[in-house]
Design a protein around this motif. Structure first.
Motif, PDB file in Angstrom:
ATOM      1  N   GLU A   1     -32.195 -18.590  56.654  1.00  0.00           N
ATOM      2  CA  GLU A   1     -31.634 -19.003  55.369  1.00  0.00           C
ATOM      3  C   GLU A   1     -31.373 -17.756  54.516  1.00  0.00           C
ATOM      4  O   GLU A   1     -32.269 -16.944  54.290  1.00  0.00           O
ATOM      5  CB  GLU A   1     -32.598 -19.953  54.659  1.00  0.00           C
ATOM      6  N   TYR A   2     -30.118 -17.626  54.072  1.00  0.00           N
ATOM      7  CA  TYR A   2     -29.695 -16.491  53.248  1.00  0.00           C
ATOM      8  C   TYR A   2     -29.484 -16.961  51.810  1.00  0.00           C
ATOM      9  O   TYR A   2     -28.730 -17.914  51.562  1.00  0.00           O
ATOM     10  CB  TYR A   2     -28.362 -15.927  53.742  1.00  0.00           C
ATOM     11  N   PHE A   3     -30.091 -16.243  50.883  1.00  0.00           N
ATOM     12  CA  PHE A   3     -29.887 -16.501  49.459  1.00  0.00           C
ATOM     13  C   PHE A   3     -29.251 -15.246  48.861  1.00  0.00           C
ATOM     14  O   PHE A   3     -29.931 -14.233  48.657  1.00  0.00           O
ATOM     15  CB  PHE A   3     -31.213 -16.824  48.781  1.00  0.00           C
ATOM     16  N   ILE A   4     -27.943 -15.323  48.616  1.00  0.00           N
ATOM     17  CA  ILE A   4     -27.179 -14.151  48.177  1.00  0.00           C
ATOM     18  C   ILE A   4     -26.754 -14.389  46.732  1.00  0.00           C
ATOM     19  O   ILE A   4     -25.890 -15.227  46.453  1.00  0.00           O
ATOM     20  CB  ILE A   4     -25.958 -13.937  49.100  1.00  0.00           C
ATOM     21  N   GLU A   5     -27.372 -13.668  45.832  1.00  0.00           N
ATOM     22  CA  GLU A   5     -27.198 -13.935  44.413  1.00  0.00           C
ATOM     23  C   GLU A   5     -25.939 -13.265  43.859  1.00  0.00           C
ATOM     24  O   GLU A   5     -25.240 -12.527  44.562  1.00  0.00           O
ATOM     25  CB  GLU A   5     -28.459 -13.496  43.658  1.00  0.00           C
ATOM     26  N   GLU A   6     -25.637 -13.525  42.615  1.00  0.00           N
ATOM     27  CA  GLU A   6     -24.379 -13.109  41.987  1.00  0.00           C
ATOM     28  C   GLU A   6     -24.107 -11.615  42.200  1.00  0.00           C
ATOM     29  O   GLU A   6     -24.964 -10.760  41.962  1.00  0.00           O
ATOM     30  CB  GLU A   6     -24.417 -13.404  40.492  1.00  0.00           C
ATOM     31  N   GLY A   7     -22.895 -11.321  42.681  1.00  0.00           N
ATOM     32  CA  GLY A   7     -22.453  -9.952  42.841  1.00  0.00           C
ATOM     33  C   GLY A   7     -23.046  -9.195  44.015  1.00  0.00           C
ATOM     34  O   GLY A   7     -22.730  -8.020  44.221  1.00  0.00           O
ATOM     35  N   ALA A   8     -23.899  -9.839  44.806  1.00  0.00           N
ATOM     36  CA  ALA A   8     -24.534  -9.159  45.937  1.00  0.00           C
ATOM     37  C   ALA A   8     -23.638  -9.200  47.175  1.00  0.00           C
ATOM     38  O   ALA A   8     -22.737 -10.043  47.290  1.00  0.00           O
ATOM     39  CB  ALA A   8     -25.887  -9.802  46.249  1.00  0.00           C
ATOM     40  N   THR A   9     -23.894  -8.286  48.110  1.00  0.00           N
ATOM     41  CA  THR A   9     -23.169  -8.241  49.375  1.00  0.00           C
ATOM     42  C   THR A   9     -24.162  -8.167  50.528  1.00  0.00           C
ATOM     43  O   THR A   9     -25.052  -7.302  50.532  1.00  0.00           O
ATOM     44  CB  THR A   9     -22.243  -7.014  49.445  1.00  0.00           C
ATOM     45  N   VAL A  10     -24.023  -9.061  51.491  1.00  0.00           N
ATOM     46  CA  VAL A  10     -24.841  -9.036  52.704  1.00  0.00           C
ATOM     47  C   VAL A  10     -23.908  -9.040  53.911  1.00  0.00           C
ATOM     48  O   VAL A  10     -23.050  -9.917  54.042  1.00  0.00           O
ATOM     49  CB  VAL A  10     -25.807 -10.234  52.783  1.00  0.00           C
ATOM     50  N   THR A  11     -24.077  -8.045  54.773  1.00  0.00           N
ATOM     51  CA  THR A  11     -23.391  -8.009  56.056  1.00  0.00           C
ATOM     52  C   THR A  11     -24.425  -8.264  57.145  1.00  0.00           C
ATOM     53  O   THR A  11     -25.404  -7.525  57.258  1.00  0.00           O
ATOM     54  CB  THR A  11     -22.721  -6.644  56.298  1.00  0.00           C
ATOM     55  N   SER A  12     -24.226  -9.315  57.916  1.00  0.00           N
ATOM     56  CA  SER A  12     -25.169  -9.686  58.967  1.00  0.00           C
ATOM     57  C   SER A  12     -24.467  -9.650  60.319  1.00  0.00           C
ATOM     58  O   SER A  12     -23.496 -10.377  60.538  1.00  0.00           O
ATOM     59  CB  SER A  12     -25.732 -11.087  58.700  1.00  0.00           C
ATOM     60  N   THR A  13     -24.943  -8.788  61.202  1.00  0.00           N
ATOM     61  CA  THR A  13     -24.372  -8.662  62.542  1.00  0.00           C
ATOM     62  C   THR A  13     -25.406  -9.105  63.559  1.00  0.00           C
ATOM     63  O   THR A  13     -26.470  -8.490  63.672  1.00  0.00           O
ATOM     64  CB  THR A  13     -23.934  -7.219  62.814  1.00  0.00           C
ATOM     65  N   MET A  14     -25.114 -10.181  64.278  1.00  0.00           N
ATOM     66  CA  MET A  14     -26.028 -10.723  65.295  1.00  0.00           C
ATOM     67  C   MET A  14     -25.475 -10.411  66.676  1.00  0.00           C
ATOM     68  O   MET A  14     -24.316 -10.704  66.972  1.00  0.00           O
ATOM     69  CB  MET A  14     -26.202 -12.229  65.124  1.00  0.00           C
ATOM     70  N   ILE A  15     -26.322  -9.804  67.525  1.00  0.00           N
ATOM     71  CA  ILE A  15     -25.903  -9.411  68.864  1.00  0.00           C
ATOM     72  C   ILE A  15     -26.843 -10.076  69.870  1.00  0.00           C
ATOM     73  O   ILE A  15     -28.063  -9.892  69.812  1.00  0.00           O
ATOM     74  CB  ILE A  15     -25.940  -7.879  69.028  1.00  0.00           C
ATOM     75  N   HIS A  16     -26.265 -10.859  70.783  1.00  0.00           N
ATOM     76  CA  HIS A  16     -27.059 -11.612  71.767  1.00  0.00           C
ATOM     77  C   HIS A  16     -26.819 -11.097  73.179  1.00  0.00           C
ATOM     78  O   HIS A  16     -25.680 -10.823  73.564  1.00  0.00           O
ATOM     79  CB  HIS A  16     -26.693 -13.089  71.722  1.00  0.00           C
ATOM     80  N   SER A  17     -27.900 -11.011  73.951  1.00  0.00           N
ATOM     81  CA  SER A  17     -27.822 -10.735  75.383  1.00  0.00           C
ATOM     82  C   SER A  17     -28.992 -11.464  76.030  1.00  0.00           C
ATOM     83  O   SER A  17     -30.134 -11.022  75.952  1.00  0.00           O
ATOM     84  CB  SER A  17     -27.906  -9.230  75.662  1.00  0.00           C
ATOM     85  N   TRP A  18     -28.744 -12.588  76.675  1.00  0.00           N
ATOM     86  CA  TRP A  18     -29.817 -13.466  77.128  1.00  0.00           C
ATOM     87  C   TRP A  18     -29.980 -13.430  78.639  1.00  0.00           C
ATOM     88  O   TRP A  18     -30.358 -12.436  79.196  1.00  0.00           O
ATOM     89  CB  TRP A  18     -29.580 -14.895  76.615  1.00  0.00           C
ATOM     90  N   GLY A  19     -29.690 -14.524  79.315  1.00  0.00           N
ATOM     91  CA  GLY A  19     -29.870 -14.619  80.757  1.00  0.00           C
ATOM     92  C   GLY A  19     -29.313 -15.935  81.245  1.00  0.00           C
ATOM     93  O   GLY A  19     -29.050 -16.846  80.463  1.00  0.00           O
ATOM     94  N   LYS A  20     -29.153 -16.065  82.547  1.00  0.00           N
ATOM     95  CA  LYS A  20     -28.443 -17.201  83.118  1.00  0.00           C
ATOM     96  C   LYS A  20     -29.117 -18.539  82.867  1.00  0.00           C
ATOM     97  O   LYS A  20     -28.452 -19.575  82.864  1.00  0.00           O
ATOM     98  CB  LYS A  20     -28.251 -16.988  84.615  1.00  0.00           C
ATOM     99  N   GLU A  21     -30.438 -18.559  82.656  1.00  0.00           N
ATOM    100  CA  GLU A  21     -31.149 -19.824  82.482  1.00  0.00           C
ATOM    101  C   GLU A  21     -31.813 -19.935  81.106  1.00  0.00           C
ATOM    102  O   GLU A  21     -32.748 -20.711  80.933  1.00  0.00           O
ATOM    103  CB  GLU A  21     -32.192 -19.999  83.588  1.00  0.00           C
ATOM    104  N   VAL A  22     -31.345 -19.176  80.122  1.00  0.00           N
ATOM    105  CA  VAL A  22     -31.911 -19.212  78.776  1.00  0.00           C
ATOM    106  C   VAL A  22     -31.035 -20.083  77.879  1.00  0.00           C
ATOM    107  O   VAL A  22     -29.808 -19.994  77.913  1.00  0.00           O
ATOM    108  CB  VAL A  22     -32.018 -17.788  78.184  1.00  0.00           C
TER     109      VAL A  22
END
Length: 365
Positions: free
Chosen positions: A150-171
Motif C-alpha cells: 500500500e502506497y500513500f503518496i501525499e501532496e506534491g510527492a513523487t514515488v518511482t517504484s520499479t519491480m523486477i521479478h525472476s521466479w521459476g517454472k513451478e512458482v
C-alpha cells in the motif's frame, strides 16, 4: 548483513539486488527471515513492518485501507498469516533522495508460501525511488509468493517504484498493490519480468487526485508454460488527473493476458493506454484487454493495442548486414523490449535495460 553464498548473490543480482550497489536504504528477506534493514539517509526510514507497528500505533490504522482484507483469497491469506513479514518505508516531508531504496524478497525453501505486507509513505513534496526485486533461489522447484503493498503518496510527492521479478517454472505469484496519489503528486510504477513462472496474476490500483499523475510501464518476456495475467487500474479522481499505461510483451510459448483500465470521473482528466505484443510461437498467446470508462464529457481517454510477429523486413535488413538469423532475431526482441520511460531517471533506465540484456540470448523457436 548475514552471509550470502555465491549462488544466492547471483540470483539476487538477477532482480537488481546487489549489496555492493550504492543505495540510500535496503531491505532483504528470505522465507520469513529478515537479513538486512538499514537506511543511510536522514529523513528516510525503513523498518521491518512488525518493528514499525510497535513503534507507531497510528500505522495500524493504515493497514488494509487501500486494499480490503477480503479482496480475494490471496489477500485473505496474507491478512491471516501467523507471521508478519514486510517493510515500512517513510520519507519525510520535503526530503528528496536521489539514490534508490533497494528491497528484495527471496523464496529459499521448496514448496514455501511467503506472505508479505508493505507500507510506503511519501510525505508532502518528498521524492523516493524504490527498486523491489522478487525471486526464488536456484534450487527451488515450487513455491508461492503473496504480497500486499500500500502506497500513500501525499501532496506534491513523487514515488518511482520499479519491480523486477525472476521466479521459476513451478512458482506462483500473486502481488496485490494499491496507491493513493495526492494532489499534484506522481506515482511511476515499472514492472519487469524476464523469466519462467507457473502463474503470475496482478492488477495494481492507483487513485489519482487533482493534478496528480500515475504511470504504469511493464516489460514481459514469457517463456513456454509460463502464465501471466497482468494489468493496471487507474481511477482519475480529481480535476486534471492523468495517467498512462504502457506494456511491451513477448510471448515465446507463454500465455499472457495484459489488461488496462482507466476510469475518468472529473473534467480535464487525461488517460492513454498502449499494449504492444510480439508473438514468437504458436504454443502461446497474447490477449490484450484495454478498457476505458469516461464519466465526464471533458475527458480525454484513448487506447491502442497490437500483436504481431517479428518483422520480416527488419530481419532481412539485419541479415543483409552479415548478422546470423538467430542473433538478428535476438536483437529485434531486445530492441522491442527496450521501453523508454520518460519519467525515469537515467540511471534507473539503464538498470532496467541491463536486466533485459541479461536475457539477451532469446530462444525464438
Amino acid at each position: 548483513m548475514k552471509y550470502l553464498d555465491d549462488t544466492t548473490k547471483a540470483m539476487l543480482k538477477k532482480v537488481a539486488f546487489d549489496e555492493k550497489q550504492e543505495h540510500s536504504a535496503s531491505f532483504l528477506a528470505t522465507d520469513w527471515d529478515v537479513l538486512d534493514t538499514h537506511s543511510a539517509e536522514d529523513g528516510l526510514e525503513i523498518l521491518p513492518i512488525g518493528t514499525a507497528l510497535d513503534k507507531y500505533e497510528w500505522l495500524r490504522e493504515l493497514f488494509f485501507t487501500l486494499i480490503e482484507k477480503d479482496k480475494d483469497t490471496y489477500v485473505k491469506e496474507v491478512a491471516s498469516s501467523d507471521v508478519l513479514l514486510g517493510y515500512f518505508i517513510r520519507i519525510k516531508a520535503g526530503v528528496k533522495i536521489s539514490l534508490p531504496v533497494y528491497t528484495c524478497y527471496m523464496i529459499n525453501s521448496d514448496k514455501f508460501t511467503q506472505c508479505t505486507h508493505n507500507i510506503i509513505i511519501a510525505e508532502e513534496n518528498s521524492e523516493l525511488h524504490l527498486i523491489s526485486g522478487c525471486t526464488a533461489n536456484a534450487h527451488i522447484v515450487s513455491g508461492r509468493h503473496l504480497g500486499v503493498t500500500e502506497y500513500f503518496i501525499e501532496e506534491g510527492a513523487t514515488v518511482t517504484s520499479t519491480m523486477i521479478h525472476s521466479w521459476g517454472k513451478e512458482v506462483e505469484v500473486y502481488p496485490r498493490s494499491a496507491a493513493h496519489v495526492g494532489k499534484n503528486a506522481k506515482f511511476i510504477s515499472n514492472y519487469v519480468a524476464m523469466g519462467s513462472v507457473k502463474k503470475l496474476q496482478m492488477d495494481p490500483l492507483a487513485v489519482i487526485e487533482e493534478g496528480g499523475l500515475g504511470e504504469f510501464y511493464s516489460v514481459i518476456y514469457a517463456t513456454e508454460n509460463s502464465q501471466f495475467d497482468i494489468g493496471s487500474t487507474v481511477i482519475l479522481n480529481g480535476d486534471g488527473a492523468s495517467s498512462e499505461i504502457i506494456s511491451r510483451v513477448v510471448s515465446n510459448g507463454g500465455e499472457v493476458t495484459t489488461r488496462g483500465k482507466i476510469v475518468g470521473k472529473h473534467p480535464n482528466g487525461r488517460g492513454a493506454m498502449a499494449c504492444n505484443g510480439l508473438l514468437l510461437s504458436k504454443k502461446g498467446y497474447i490477449h490484450a484487454i484495454p478498457e476505458l470508462l469516461g464519466q465526464d464529457p471533458r475527458l480525454e481517454l484513448s487506447h491502442e493495442a497490437s500483436v504481431g510477429m517479428i518483422s520480416k523486413d527488419e530481419l532481412a535488413y539485419l541479415m543483409a548486414s552479415g548478422i546470423e538469423e538467430e542473433k538478428a532475431k535476438s536483437l529485434i526482441i531486445e530492441g522491442f523490449l527496450d521501453l523508454k520511460i520518460p519519467s525515469l531517471p537515467d540511471y534507473l533506465q539503464r538498470q532496467i535495460n541491463a536486466i533485459v540484456k541479461e536475457t539477451k540470448d532469446f530462444e525464438t523457436m
